[in-house]
Design a protein around this motif. Structure first.
Motif, PDB file in Angstrom:
ATOM      1  N   HIS A  40      49.310  51.938  37.162  1.00  0.00           N
ATOM      2  CA  HIS A  40      48.470  50.978  37.776  1.00  0.00           C
ATOM      3  C   HIS A  40      48.106  51.755  39.023  1.00  0.00           C
ATOM      4  O   HIS A  40      48.774  51.959  39.985  1.00  0.00           O
ATOM      5  N   ASN A  91      39.830  43.875  37.833  1.00  0.00           N
ATOM      6  CA  ASN A  91      40.837  43.405  39.023  1.00  0.00           C
ATOM      7  C   ASN A  91      42.081  42.773  38.106  1.00  0.00           C
ATOM      8  O   ASN A  91      42.319  41.765  38.396  1.00  0.00           O
ATOM      9  N   THR A 109      45.603  41.535  36.856  1.00  0.00           N
ATOM     10  CA  THR A 109      46.666  40.742  37.842  1.00  0.00           C
ATOM     11  C   THR A 109      48.177  41.172  37.310  1.00  0.00           C
ATOM     12  O   THR A 109      48.124  41.774  36.176  1.00  0.00           O
ATOM     13  N   GLY A 110      48.971  41.369  38.124  1.00  0.00           N
ATOM     14  CA  GLY A 110      50.398  41.655  37.761  1.00  0.00           C
ATOM     15  C   GLY A 110      50.688  42.995  38.054  1.00  0.00           C
ATOM     16  O   GLY A 110      50.075  43.718  38.979  1.00  0.00           O
ATOM     17  N   ASP A 111      51.717  43.541  37.328  1.00  0.00           N
ATOM     18  CA  ASP A 111      52.141  45.167  37.350  1.00  0.00           C
ATOM     19  C   ASP A 111      52.619  45.548  36.058  1.00  0.00           C
ATOM     20  O   ASP A 111      51.956  44.978  35.133  1.00  0.00           O
ATOM     21  N   TYR A 138      51.240  41.675  33.224  1.00  0.00           N
ATOM     22  CA  TYR A 138      50.005  41.659  33.572  1.00  0.00           C
ATOM     23  C   TYR A 138      49.178  40.793  32.743  1.00  0.00           C
ATOM     24  O   TYR A 138      49.358  40.287  31.786  1.00  0.00           O
ATOM     25  N   GLY A 198      41.976  40.125  34.904  1.00  0.00           N
ATOM     26  CA  GLY A 198      41.708  39.352  36.041  1.00  0.00           C
ATOM     27  C   GLY A 198      40.365  38.914  35.863  1.00  0.00           C
ATOM     28  O   GLY A 198      39.615  38.677  34.855  1.00  0.00           O
ATOM     29  N   SER A 199      39.720  38.531  36.891  1.00  0.00           N
ATOM     30  CA  SER A 199      38.355  37.794  37.023  1.00  0.00           C
ATOM     31  C   SER A 199      37.069  38.708  36.891  1.00  0.00           C
ATOM     32  O   SER A 199      36.239  38.534  36.477  1.00  0.00           O
TER      33      SER A 199
END
Length: 160
Positions: A47, A100, A102-104, A108, A111-112
């Protein structure tokens, strides 16, 4: 009352012989009760965002002439590196998102902003290999999926 402590010592820190483990945080501990176990790694994850600094070793030998050369500069970009244990290769990409996400590495989601070439790009670069390195760079994924938004690459893979 004693609490069990777990320490992770990466394999790369160990030598074939003559290892010395010094634990300084133990208070009222019992050093003879320490045991070392091995674990089997079946997943690897990376990541990294565009804002991550590249490894210091990549800075060595860089001068202004080399910095202006795009191939040399490409080597200084942040990268996701996946590495399976010896004897195992990347057999499946469980998640890949350039944008982008999200999370780790444990939890996870897309994203947008997401490049739809993320999964095929990572599969092409990594499948069947023990080690693969992917730069966090729009050109690697065909184009910039959302200009003006800082990009991140999150990859989760299975090793067998």
């Amino acid at each position: 009352m004693s609490f069990p402590f777990r320490y992770n010592v990466p394999r790369s820190f160990l030598k074939r012989t003559d290892n010395l483990l010094v634990i300084l945080e133990e208070e009222n501990g019992y050093p003879l009760g320490i045991s070392i176990d091995t674990i089997s790694i079946t997943k690897v994850c990376g990541h990294v965002s565009e804002s991550h600094l590249p490894p210091v070793i990549s800075w060595q030998g860089q001068n202004k002439t080399e910095h202006n050369n795009s191939k040399k500069h490409h080597g200084r970009r942040p990268k996701v590196q996946l590495q399976c244990p010896p004897g195992r290769n990347i057999s499946r990409i469980l998640f890949a998102s350039y944008g982008n996400p999200t999370g780790d590495c444990e939890n996870y989601a897309i994203g947008s902003c997401h490049s739809f070439t993320s999964l095929p790009t990572i599969e092409e670069a990594c499948m069947g290999k023990r080690i693969c390195t992917i730069p966090v760079w729009s050109k690697k994924f065909g184009n910039d999926p959302c200009p003006g938004i800082p990009k991140t690459l999150l990859v989760d893979a299975q090793c067998t």
